[in-house]
Scaffold this active site. Structure first.
Site, PDB file in Angstrom:
ATOM      1  CB  SER A   1      45.388  36.940  38.920  1.00 22.87           C
ATOM      2  OG  SER A   1      46.120  37.398  40.005  1.00 22.87           O
TER       3      SER A   1
ATOM      4  CG  ASP B   1      43.005  43.989  41.959  1.00 23.91           C
ATOM      5  OD1 ASP B   1      43.641  43.695  42.997  1.00 23.91           O
ATOM      6  OD2 ASP B   1      43.215  43.448  40.845  1.00 23.91           O
TER       7      ASP B   1
ATOM      8  CG  HIS C   1      42.556  40.160  41.862  1.00 28.67           C
ATOM      9  ND1 HIS C   1      43.493  40.964  41.256  1.00 28.67           N
ATOM     10  CD2 HIS C   1      43.103  38.913  41.857  1.00 28.67           C
ATOM     11  CE1 HIS C   1      44.539  40.244  40.897  1.00 28.67           C
ATOM     12  NE2 HIS C   1      44.331  38.988  41.243  1.00 28.67           N
TER      13      HIS C   1
END
Lengths: 505, 505
Positions: free
Chosen positions: A198, A438, A463
């Site tokens: 991320s 995602d 994710h």
């Protein structure tokens, strides 16, 4: 105000900070950038969804260190020389040692305490043995126990102290610590692979680009490095993918959600309408406006899509609730049924009391400094359109912190525009991994840039799934495959590195 | 104190700044890093040595602009948002235009006013036509007319204001300006080649490494990027090459210089000895110690070697003086004859009154912040040994500015150790050009790092000769050849760039 306060408020507190001025009027439209989903997923509700936690035994193999870190790497003002203690953890259980220049797997912390990552990230511990690798987890400045100015309160007090909190400083921290650790271990020739997810995935890829002399490669999981400065068109962003996820899961569910917003508005506009909505959705306190409810629901759908993981697949759960409600039910009763299915039976929903987590507070600053991610909701989604307004964002950041964000700095410093043109013949050894379910994959690198700067994505992934601790009983085959591919690519980098080491040193 | 004050004092003032506290006790042992030699060579003495100046006509083709630059790119403190006016000049006479994405040749200013470079740098103006290139010269922050805080006095007042003056900030400035200019000209697809010499050459190569999305290639002339953090062994440094240059020019000259130091010390140690030396060397004021004379002579030899250019070849001139003195003369008379040959007939030498140039003042700060270049004099040179003492340097910087230098920051941020291992499979399109008679070539990249990160050097070249304005009547064939090679390589980069542009955009 189409704001996400509601989301923030129901997040369980990680730390007990009540900064009232920060809470009010937040324009936080940016879904959390976090590998694990933080408290949202880590709460009590879906314990079964969680990847296996690191066993106590494994945790014991990590030793904690603190590095005396420079507050400001990029200036030589008296204040720049202020230092703080930055935490990192090392596990040398499987390390082959410096005499064979065995590799180092380095997890670059993101917007949370490193404890959170240590418990949930699996890529290092699960591959350390086969790589004979040292594992290191480094905490990001201003999070966890790596707080400048003696206390979190001082560190976040004003722009004068929080102003050193940004990604360029953070990766410079990582460079210093990795160089220090290699020196301490006499492991100058040990290749470092940086790993992040991320926001941390962005840091990992940027680290490889800015410090190629420190890391020989990067695994950047779910890193939306193209989500800046309008590189990606607004209509192909985050909420388009949320919409696609729901529509693919169930057309009727998608249709129900799509028409729910105007129904909420309609009821809210009537006399006593907010009271009706509050009752219908069992809100924890009376709604002040329809946005509190809409933002909350929007965030639920966004989170469900972002962390749409086995074994439970939250999008399917929400749609199961919505579609499963008796056919006689009205739209909003179906929506509520979806919410209950997702969140479980609780005494109340929406407007939950609570305080902001350190991640909420930290990330909000970051979106007001260098991480300006312009998330629009376009009119072909299942949501009410909400174009991103940079001017409003700037104004709100200024009001909150006294300083404006720099929306173009990320692309100035890290690039992003025409990335294939820029990096096709420059750079090497980066994996951009993504799951196409995602919503943040919309800002990810989904196409190979060159032979060694590659995109690895899975149709059904969400994710950061590839770097989470594996749950062997429920991991689907394609996820196991993705991880194997990544390990295979990294092994290839190492083979070349050792050949170069032999040839050039 | 083995200091270079004497050198500094006889430099002609560029600006009239008399910072007494800065002048006294300077440990400036670092020969000027400058493509042209600045006032040292630009003075009246050797006008014939100078490359052709840019004709008034050519100068008129440059238009001057100022960019509102961010003082501190890397923090978001209130002070960071201070801006200053940064100067750059553009010549679009030969530019093919944005519709054909014609290239941009960008000269990255170094530690002097950009006016100086504009008058002496030839690589851009001499090749703009064949490249159909836009020319841009950008001035370095804190030099020339690009001064923060409203005035030079304020900007240099203390560490609080001078602390923003460093190379990482400088290349971020260049990135902002180049992105701005491309946008203004709708020339986003125009490839930028950055060019710099000496310190500016380091900046050019670092710019390509840090901002590959802004520049597609770099010509780094005489850039001693390995002269940090003990990457090169002390005994193979700057003064070894000065020694080699003199020894190759004349063995007797070398021997004379070599034995001169102890003779100076011997006389100085006698009663009235300093007075004798002062008379013998026609010093402008009475010598206070023998170091004033020795440092002065040392700097003369260093400069002669660094800027050992046709048509005059200063090393040959000095040795001509030394060797040409009647054989009956004592050693020091020969040394003086060398000095006179080099500097011409003047009313006095050594301890010349004068003030420091902006370059002297600026560069001294830079060596006390991030540009910590450890120049030792080892005992196999023709000089008295003088090992570099980092602790002394740190102490002296602290005393002068109140803040210490960061001797390891350059290699942390830019790399340098094991450069071939780090960059062989990373990076592309950098030319490291060097002349092997240049003492600074000891810190240069003299070996190809990869197929596209290459070393181009000439046996007889000195500092930055390849990018200086050509003097067609006296340029030796090997220099003409070197320049052709560089142009050929850059053309190759552009061909590939345009192919990529066609393929990827």
């Amino acid at each position: 105000m189409n704001s996400f306060i509601s989301l923030l408020l129901f997040l369980l507190p990680i730390i007990s900070l009540f900064i009232t001025t920060l809470v009010s009027g937040s324009p936080l439209k940016i879904p959390r950038l976090s590998p694990t989903g933080g408290t949202f997923v880590h709460g009590n509700y879906f314990a079964n969804d969680q990847p296996k936690a690191l066993s106590a035994l494994d945790q014991n193999d990590f030793e904690t260190f603190y590095y005396t870190q420079t507050l400001d790497h990029f200036n030589f003002r008296p204040d720049s020389f202020t230092t703080f203690q930055q935490r990192y953890l090392i596990n040398s259980k499987y390390w082959g040692g410096s005499n064979v220049s065995a590799p180092i797997l380095a997890y670059l912390g993101a917007e949370e305490s490193i404890d959170t990552d240590l418990a949930s990230i699996g890529f290092l511990s699960e591959n350390a043995n086969q790589f004979q690798a040292l594992q290191i987890f480094i905490e990001h400045r201003y999070y966890g126990k790596s707080i400048p100015f003696g206390s979190r309160e001082e560190a976040l007090k004003n722009a004068g102290t929080i102003g050193y909190f940004n990604s360029a400083q953070a990766i410079a921290d990582y460079a210093e610590i990795l160089i220090h650790v290699k020196k301490q271990l006499h492991a100058e020739d040990s290749p470092v692979i940086v790993i992040g997810g991320s926001y941390g995935g962005m840091l990992a890829s940027w680290f490889r680009l800015k410090y190629p002399h420190v890391a020989v490669g990067a695994l950047a999981s779910s890193a939306p490095i193209l989500y800046f400065d309008n590189i990606i068109p607004p209509e192909k962003g985050y909420y388009s993918i949320v919409t696609k996820d729901f529509q693919e899961a169930s057309e009727t569910c998608y249709q129900t959600i799509k028409k729910s917003w105007s129904e909420i508005d309609e009821i809210a506009s009537k006399h006593g309408g907010l009271s009706i909505l509050s009752k219908k959705f069992h809100t924890c306190s009376l709604l002040n406006n329809s946005s509190e409810l809409k933002d909350y629901l929007q965030s639920v759908y966004a989170q469900a899509a972002q962390y749409d993981r086995p074994p439970r697949y939250p999008v399917t759960v929400v749609c199961g609730g919505i579609d499963g409600a008796s056919s006689g039910n009205d739209t909003l009763s179906k929506i509520f049924a979806g919410l209950v299915a997702y969140r479980g039976n609780r005494s109340c929903y929406v407007n939950q009391p609570g305080s902001l987590s350190e991640t909420d507070i930290g990330w909000r600053w970051q979106t007001c400094s260098d991480m300006v991610i312009p998330i629009s909701i376009s009119n072909d989604t299942m949501f009410q359109p909400d174009p991103y307004d940079l001017e409003v964002h700037i104004k709100s950041c200024k009001a909150k912190y006294g300083v404006p964000p720099r929306p173009r700095w990320a692309t100035t410093y890290f690039g992003g525009h025409d990335i294939k043109l820029a990096l096709h013949r420059f750079a090497s050894n980066i994996i951009f991994s993504n799951g196409l379910r995602d919503p943040y994959s919309s800002g990810g690198v989904l196409e190979d840039i060159s032979r060694t700067v590659v995109a690895v994505h899975t149709k059904n992934g969400s994710h950061c799934m590839d770097i989470l601790r594996a749950n062997h009983t429920t991991d689907p085959g394609w996820l196991v495959e993705q991880r194997k591919t990544e390990v295979h690519i990294i092994k290839g980098w190492l083979v070349k590195y050792y050949a170069d080491l032999h040839a050039f040193k």
